[in-house]
Design a protein around this motif. Structure first.
Motif, PDB file in Angstrom:
ATOM      1  N   CYS A 589      58.505  46.092  39.209  1.00  0.00           N
ATOM      2  CA  CYS A 589      58.557  46.102  37.744  1.00  0.00           C
ATOM      3  C   CYS A 589      57.635  47.161  37.143  1.00  0.00           C
ATOM      4  O   CYS A 589      57.820  47.562  36.001  1.00  0.00           O
ATOM      5  CB  CYS A 589      58.208  44.722  37.200  1.00  0.00           C
ATOM      6  N   CYS A 631      58.693  42.895  40.902  1.00  0.00           N
ATOM      7  CA  CYS A 631      59.979  42.514  40.305  1.00  0.00           C
ATOM      8  C   CYS A 631      60.526  41.347  41.118  1.00  0.00           C
ATOM      9  O   CYS A 631      60.958  41.515  42.248  1.00  0.00           O
ATOM     10  CB  CYS A 631      60.951  43.697  40.353  1.00  0.00           C
ATOM     11  N   CYS A 642      61.337  38.571  32.754  1.00  0.00           N
ATOM     12  CA  CYS A 642      61.606  39.849  32.098  1.00  0.00           C
ATOM     13  C   CYS A 642      61.460  39.816  30.575  1.00  0.00           C
ATOM     14  O   CYS A 642      60.887  40.741  29.991  1.00  0.00           O
ATOM     15  CB  CYS A 642      62.999  40.308  32.483  1.00  0.00           C
TER      16      CYS A 642
END
Ligand code: SF4
Length: 713
Positions: A589, A631, A642
Motif C-alpha cells: 500500500c 496491502c 482502504c
C-alpha cells in the motif's frame, strides 16, 4: 501438422513472453537501479511489411550537452527520464479498480484498435478471452468481465455511462452477440456471435509470467483459423502492457494455445535471451489506445536509429529468426519516428527536477505544464483536461456524500456507506444543507463556511451546546446525529474513584472535512462510479480530498490552485513511477496510498506558495511515514482498510506539508530521492503476502468467510 503448429505457436509465445519478462526485468532493473550508470541497450524489432529492422539504442554516454552539471543525474541524451503525461497519471475511469476494471476496459479497446489497424477486424468471426491470476480470482462481482467486454466494443473508460456497463453486459450475455469495435469511427466494428459462458474463460490458479493481471485475447476467422492472439497485462493505475499483436502464419492451428494442453506456467517461465517481439516496455508509459496518439518518445521507448548497412540488417534479421523460428510474424504498428514530442524539460529524479526548476526559473507546476505543451497539447487542451479531471474528482465526492443514508456498498462485506452520515453531521446548521447541494464548480461553494468559522459558530457550536447541555447525564440523545439508536450506554462503574468519561464528540473541522471527502470518493469507487485514478483507484480519495479542502477553505484563486495542485502532484507521481512503483502488487500500500499521500503533500505545499525545495521536502515526509505500509485488504475488496486509509492519507499529507512549510530550507536530512530509494528497497524486501495478495495481515487476521482472495485495487 497440428502439433507442429502448436509447437511453433508455443515457441513464438515463449519467445515474446520471455522477452516480456526479460524486458520487464531489465527495463525495471535499469530504470530502478542504474540511475547513474552509463547504459547501452538494444532492442530489435522486425517489421514484416517494410522488411526493415529498427535498432533502438539508449546510450547515455553520448551526451551532447555539456551543460548538465547542475541537473542531478539527468543527461540530455538519457531517454530514461521520468516524464509521462500528467493525463496518463490522472486518468478518468470507473470503479472499483484501476487494475481490474479500468485496465481491462482499456485492454479491450487496445486489442480491437490493433486488429483494426492490422486489417483483421472485418475477418473476425469468433473471439476467445481468458483472464488469469488476480483478474480471474476477483470474479464477476468486481466488474472485470463487463469492463473488458465493453472495452472490446470500444467503450471509452473516461466517458462511458457507468450505468450502461452492467446493462449492456447483461444484454450481450442474453443475446449472445458482441459488437467488436462498435465505437470505432467510421462504423468499422463487426458484430459476432459471442457465448459468454463458452468464450470467456476464467483461468483460476494460472497466471501469465509478466504480471498477475493477465488477459489473453484470440480471434478466429470463419473457418476457425486463428487470426491473431495477444496477451495484455493490467499493471496498475489503469496502465496496460500490450504484448505485440502476433498473427500466425497459415500453418498454425485454429486452437488457442491455452487449449492445446501446453504446460503453460512452465513454458511461460522459460527465459529467453533472444529478441522476440519487442515493443512492450513502451506501453508502461502511456495510456492511449492507439500508439500513434502517445507522446513521441513514449511511443517507441528509446531513440530509433534505422540501420544504415544492409548487411547488418540481414544479420539482425537472421539472428532474430534463429531465436524465434516460428511461422508467425509480428505486426508492428509503429509507423512514425520519434519527433518533436520529447518533453521540453525531462527529469529523472527529484534532484534533476529541482535543478531544472531553478535553472529555468519555473515552478514545478509550470515545468510540467511546459512538458505537456511539448507533448502536443495546446494551452486550451491542458486547461480543459485539468479541469475535467477536477470536475470528475469533485463529482465523485458529491456522489459519495449524497448517497442515501444507511445503504451498503456492493460486495460480500456488506459495508455501510459512511460518507453521507459523516457529511450530514459535519454540515449540520450550515447553508445549504446536504439535501440542497448543487454541483460545485471551481469556485466551489460547498459548504460556504470555513472550518475555523465552524469552530465558533453553527456546526461546532451545535456540538458544544449539545455536549454542554447534558455532559454529566451520560445519556446524550443521538437523535439528530443521523442515528436512530437510543442513548449511548455508559461503560464503566459510576461508583469508582475514576469516573467514566462522558461521551463527547470532537469537532476538528479540517480533519473531519478531509476525512469525509476521502471516504466519499472511495465509496463512489467501491460502488463502481466514475472516479479519477490518482494514481490508482484504491488510493483515489487522497488527492481529491486535499484539493477539495484547498478549494473550499483556503483558496483565493481556485483556478490557479487546481492547476498548481494537479500538475505538481503529477510531477511527484512520475518520480515514483520511474524510481519505484505505483503498484501495490510490487510495493504494497505504500505504493498506492503512500504515493498518493506524498503527491498530495507536495501539491498542498505548492498551493501554499512553497519553493520547489520545500515541495520536495513535503513529498518526502509524505512517503517516509508510509514506508512499509502493507496491502492486505479483507476479502480482497478495496474497502477495509482502504476506505479509511485514504482519509488518514489525506490528513497525513497536510501534516507533512505543514511540517515542511515550517522547516528551514536546507535542513532536511532525507531527500525525496533517498526516500524513493528506500521505498524500492522496502518493496523488494516485503513478502508477497503483503503485496496485494490478501494472504496475510488483516486479510487473514479477521475471520470472515469471503471467497475472494486477491484484492482489486
Ligand atoms: S490496502 Fe491495498 S487494496 Fe487497499 S488501498 Fe492500499 S493498496 Fe489498495
Amino acid at each position: 501438422m497440428r502439433n507442429v503448429a502448436a509447437q511453433r505457436l508455443g515457441l513464438l509465445q515463449r519467445a515474446w513472453q520471455s522477452q516480456c519478462r526479460l524486458h520487464s526485468k531489465l527495463g525495471r532493473k535499469s530504470r530502478l537501479e542504474s540511475m547513474t550508470h552509463v547504459r547501452q541497450s538494444q532492442i530489435l524489432t522486425y517489421t514484416p511489411q517494410s522488411k526493415q529492422v529498427r535498432l533502438f539504442t539508449n546510450d547515455s554516454a553520448s551526451a551532447e550537452n555539456g551543460d548538465n552539471s547542475d541537473l542531478g543525474t539527468y543527461s540530455e541524451a538519457d531517454h530514461e527520464h521520468a516524464v509521462i503525461s500528467a493525463f496518463d497519471l490522472f486518468s478518468i475511469g470507473i470503479g472499483p479498480s484501476s487494475s481490474h476494471t479500468v485496465g481491462p476496459m482499456r485492454a479491450g479497446n487496445i486489442f480491437v484498435a490493433d486488429l483494426n489497424e492490422a486489417g483483421l477486424l472485418h475477418k473476425v468471426h469468433k473471439i476467445r478471452i481468458a483472464i488469469y491470476g488476480s483478474l480471474a480470482l476477483t470474479g464477476e462481482g468486481h466488474m472485470t468481465p463487463s469492463a473488458l467486454i465493453l472495452g472490446l466494443e470500444s467503450a471509452d473508460v473516461e466517458t462511458v455511462d457507468t450505468s450502461y456497463v452492467p446493462t449492456r453486459f447483461a444484454q450481450i450475455k442474453e443475446e449472445k452477440k458482441l459488437y467488436l469495435g462498435h465505437g470505432l469511427a467510421g462504423g468499422k466494428g463487426k458484430e459476432i456471435d459471442f457465448d459468454y459462458e463458452r468464450d470467456f474463460r476464467w483461468e483460476w490458479g494460472r497466471k501469465l509470467p509478466l504480471h498477475s493481471n493477465g488477459m489473453r485475447f484470440t480471434v478466429f476467422d470463419e473457418e476457425g483459423m486463428m487470426l491473431a492472439t495477444n496477451d495484455m497485462f493490467s499493471v496498475g493505475g489503469g496502465f496496460v502492457v500490450n504484448g505485440a499483436l502476433s498473427k500466425p502464419s497459415n500453418s498454425l492451428s485454429a486452437s488457442p494455445p491455452a487449449e492445446q494442453g501446453q504446460p503453460e506456467s512452465k513454458e511461460l517461465q522459460t527465459e529467453n535471451s533472444g529478441s522476440g517481439p519487442a515493443d512492450l516496455a513502451e506501453n508502461m508509459f502511456y495510456k492511449e489506445i492507439r500508439r500513434e496518439d502517445a507522446a513521441g518518445d513514449r511511443r517507441t521507448g528509446s531513440e530509433i536509429k534505422p540501420l544504415g548497412s544492409a548487411d547488418e540488417s540481414a544479420a539482425l534479421i537472421e539472428a532474430r529468426s534463429t531465436e524465434s523460428p516460428s511461422g508467425s510474424v509480428l505486426i508492428d504498428p509503429i509507423t512514425t519516428e520519434t519527433g518533436p514530442q520529447k518533453p521540453r524539460y525531462p527529469f529523472r529524479d527529484g534532484q534533476s527536477l529541482l535543478a531544472l526548476c531553478n535553472k529555468h526559473n519555473l515552478t514545478i507546476a509550470q515545468l510540467v505544464y511546459e512538458n505537456e505543451k511539448s507533448h502536443g497539447y495546446t494551452d486550451e487542451e491542458i486547461h480543459e483536461k485539468i479541469f475535467r479531471i477536477w470536475e470528475v474528482m469533485d463529482q465523485s465526492i458529491l456522489e459519495g456524500v449524497r448517497a442515501p443514508l444507511d445503504t451498503t456498498l456492493p460486495g460480500s462485506l456488506k459495508l455501510r456507506r459512511r460518507a453521507p452520515g459523516l457529511y450530514n453531521r459535519l454540515t449540520r446548521g450550515l447553508y445549504p444543507s446536504s439535501q440542497g447541494l448543487t454541483t460545485p464548480n471551481v469556485s466551489g461553494q460547498l459548504p460556504p463556511t470555513k472550518p475555523e468559522d465552524a469552530n465558533s459558530s453553527s456546526a461546532a457550536g451545535s456540538f458544544q451546546l449539545e455536549d454542554k447541555a447534558k455532559p454529566t447525564t451520560m445519556a446524550l440523545s443521538r437523535k439528530g446525529l443521523g442515528g436512530k439508536r437510543g442513548p449511548p450506554r455508559v461503560h464503566g462503574s459510576l461508583y469508582h474513584p475514576i469516573m467514566p468519561s462522558p461521551r463527547r464528540r470532537t469537532a476538528l473541522p479540517a480533519m473531519d472535512y478531509l476525512t469525509v471527502y476521502a471516504i466519499a470518493v472511495n465509496e463512489t469507487n467501491a460502488a463502481g462510479g466514475r472516479i479519477v485514478t490518482a494514481p490508482t483507484n484504491g488510493a483515489a480519495g487522497i488527492i481529491p480530498s486535499v484539493l477539495k479542502y484547498i478549494i473550499e477553505f483556503i483558496s483565493d484563486d481556485p483556478e490557479r490552485d487546481i492547476l498548481t495542485f494537479l500538475l505538481t502532484a503529477s510531477a511527484i507521481g512520475m518520480l515514483y513511477k520511474r524510481g519505484a512503483t505505483i503498484s501495490a502488487a510490487e510495493g504494497g500500500c505504500m505504493a498506492e496510498v503512500g504515493v498518493a499521500c506524498s503527491m498530495a503533500a507536495g501539491a498542498f505545499a505548492a498551493c501554499m506558495g512553497a519553493s520547489p525545495e520545500t515541495i520536495e521536502q513535503a513529498a518526502e515526509i509524505g512517503i517516509e511515514h508510509n514506508l512499509g505500509l502493507t496491502c492486505d485488504p479483507i476479502g480482497g475488496l478495496v474497502l477495509i482498510p482502504c476506505v479509511e486509509r485514504n482519509a488518514l492519507g489525506a490528513i497525513k499529507a497536510i501534516s507533512s506539508a505543514n511540517l515542511a512549510l515550517s522547516s528551514d530550507t536546507g535542513t532536511q536530512k532525507v531527500s525525496l530521492d533517498d526516500a524513493i530509494r528506500a521505498m524500492r528497497l522496502t518493496a523488494q524486501g516485503m513478502r508477497s503476502e503483503f503485496k496485494e495478495t490478501s494472504l496475510s495481515g488483516l486479510a487473514t487476521s479477521v475471520s470472515m468467510n469471503i471467497p475472494v482472495s486477491v484484492p482489486d485495487c
